[in-house]
Design a protein around this motif. Structure first.
Motif, PDB file in Angstrom:
ATOM      1  N   TYR A   1      36.805  29.970  42.944  1.00 32.07           N
ATOM      2  CA  TYR A   1      37.072  31.612  42.634  1.00 32.07           C
ATOM      3  C   TYR A   1      36.043  32.578  43.081  1.00 32.07           C
ATOM      4  O   TYR A   1      36.327  33.474  43.728  1.00 32.07           O
ATOM      5  CB  TYR A   1      37.491  31.723  41.471  1.00 32.07           C
ATOM      6  N   LYS A   2      34.857  32.376  42.850  1.00 32.29           N
ATOM      7  CA  LYS A   2      33.677  33.308  43.061  1.00 32.29           C
ATOM      8  C   LYS A   2      33.587  33.377  44.511  1.00 32.29           C
ATOM      9  O   LYS A   2      33.405  34.506  45.027  1.00 32.29           O
ATOM     10  CB  LYS A   2      32.303  32.882  42.396  1.00 32.29           C
TER      11      LYS A   2
ATOM     12  N   ASP B   1      35.728  33.152  46.686  1.00 26.39           N
ATOM     13  CA  ASP B   1      37.110  33.255  47.086  1.00 26.39           C
ATOM     14  C   ASP B   1      37.349  32.249  48.337  1.00 26.39           C
ATOM     15  O   ASP B   1      37.927  32.897  49.450  1.00 26.39           O
ATOM     16  CB  ASP B   1      37.266  34.854  47.698  1.00 26.39           C
TER      17      ASP B   1
END
Ligand code: HXC
Length: 260
Positions: free
Chosen positions: A80-81, A83
């Motif tokens: 997530y971080k 992306d």
């Protein structure tokens, strides 16, 4: 320019990009993304280069997907971080306005199928196999597969492919509209390079705008798309290549393009 995971060469006005991790069936890791991003930027910036072909090294695979070994230990928070996969969809595809073709030799699975579908069109070898097997890994497509496959072959087939993870052979891929043409493996690169050379022999601005017009069909309503098409057509009528192209037709000779 030399790269770690790909090879590039220019043949006339055509750039050939070869994914080059044959021992991992050309699996797409972070370094491949970095290398491809840089190679596509170089292709885009070089006025002498008018069309590109991307293929896989070896006879077995175009690319067998995102690199599972790279992803297997990564914590969810990092996906997530970072992306994760955003670079594939935002940089490689959207910034390349010149036409490029995927010459798919063998497996195009997961991210490999998604990369092929990012190309303007696909020419496949007769041993090509396409699939989105991510479900078998407990995940789902992450580089556009669920969106591009559905647009290419329709809901029923795309849903079946994603939900079962099954592979589609070249013949079915052609029948379904996923690939433009199927050719024997031995002829694949020649055929793709010749096709790219044909595109590179066209008036360059017209080639770019034809690409933009077709892509517009996926982003707009029909009315908006028809207006966009008409405006692009009208812009092209102002180019020197339009004057040359029409004069060449009337004078029964080949046009000589300036790219303006
Ligand atoms: C890393 C891979 C790989 C991959 C193959 N290899 N695919 N490495 N990532 N995606 C490696 C194998 O580990 C093996 O390395 C070598 O390449 C040869 O592969 P084999 O499996 O031995 O070959 P074969 O038996 O002929 O089978 C070919 C295959 C199979 C059917 C294509 O490799 C396969 O199923 N690969 C994975 C396909 C897949 O699931 N793709 C989707 C990935 S996920 P060693 O070191 O053992 O010789 C994805 C998006 C995920 O793309 C999105 C998540 C967020």
């Amino acid at each position: 320019m030399t790269y770690e995971t790909i090879e590039t060469e220019t043949r006339g006005a055509v750039t050939l990009i070869t994914l080059n991790r044959p021992k991992a069936l050309n699996a797409l890791n972070t370094q491949v993304l970095a290398d491809l991003t840089s190679a596509f930027a170089a292709f885009e910036a070089d006025d002498s280069q008018l069309c590109a072909v991307i293929t896989g090294s070896g006879e077995k695979a175009f690319a067998a997907g995102a690199d599972i070994k790279e992803m297997s230990e990564k914590p969810a928070a990092d996906f997530y971080k970072e992306d994760f996969f955003a670079g594939w969809t935002s940089d490689v595809v959207k910034k390349t306005r010149k036409p490029w073709i995927a010459a798919v030799n063998g497996f195009a699975l997961g991210g490999g199928c998604e990369l092929a579908m990012m190309a303007d069109f696909i020419i496949a070898s007769d041993n090509a196999k396409f699939g989105q097997p991510e479900i078998k890994l407990g995940v789902a497509p992450g580089m556009g597969g669920s969106q591009r496959l559905t647009r290419a072959i329709g809901k029923s087939k795309a849903m079946e492919m994603c939900l079962t993870g099954r592979m589609m052979d070249a013949e079915e891929a052609e029948r379904s509209g996923l690939v433009a043409r199927v050719v024997p493996l031995a002829d694949l690169l020649d055929d793709a390079m010749k096709t790219a050379a044909t595109i590179a022999s066209m008036p360059p601005l017209a080639a770019m705008m034809n690409k933009e017009m077709v892509n517009t069909a996926f982003e707009t309503t029909l009315d908006q798309g028809l207006i966009a098409e008409r405006r692009m057509f009208q812009v092209l009528t102002s180019t020197e290549d339009k004057a040359e192209g029409m004069a060449a037709f009337v004078e029964k000779r080949e046009g000589k393009w300036k790219g303006r």
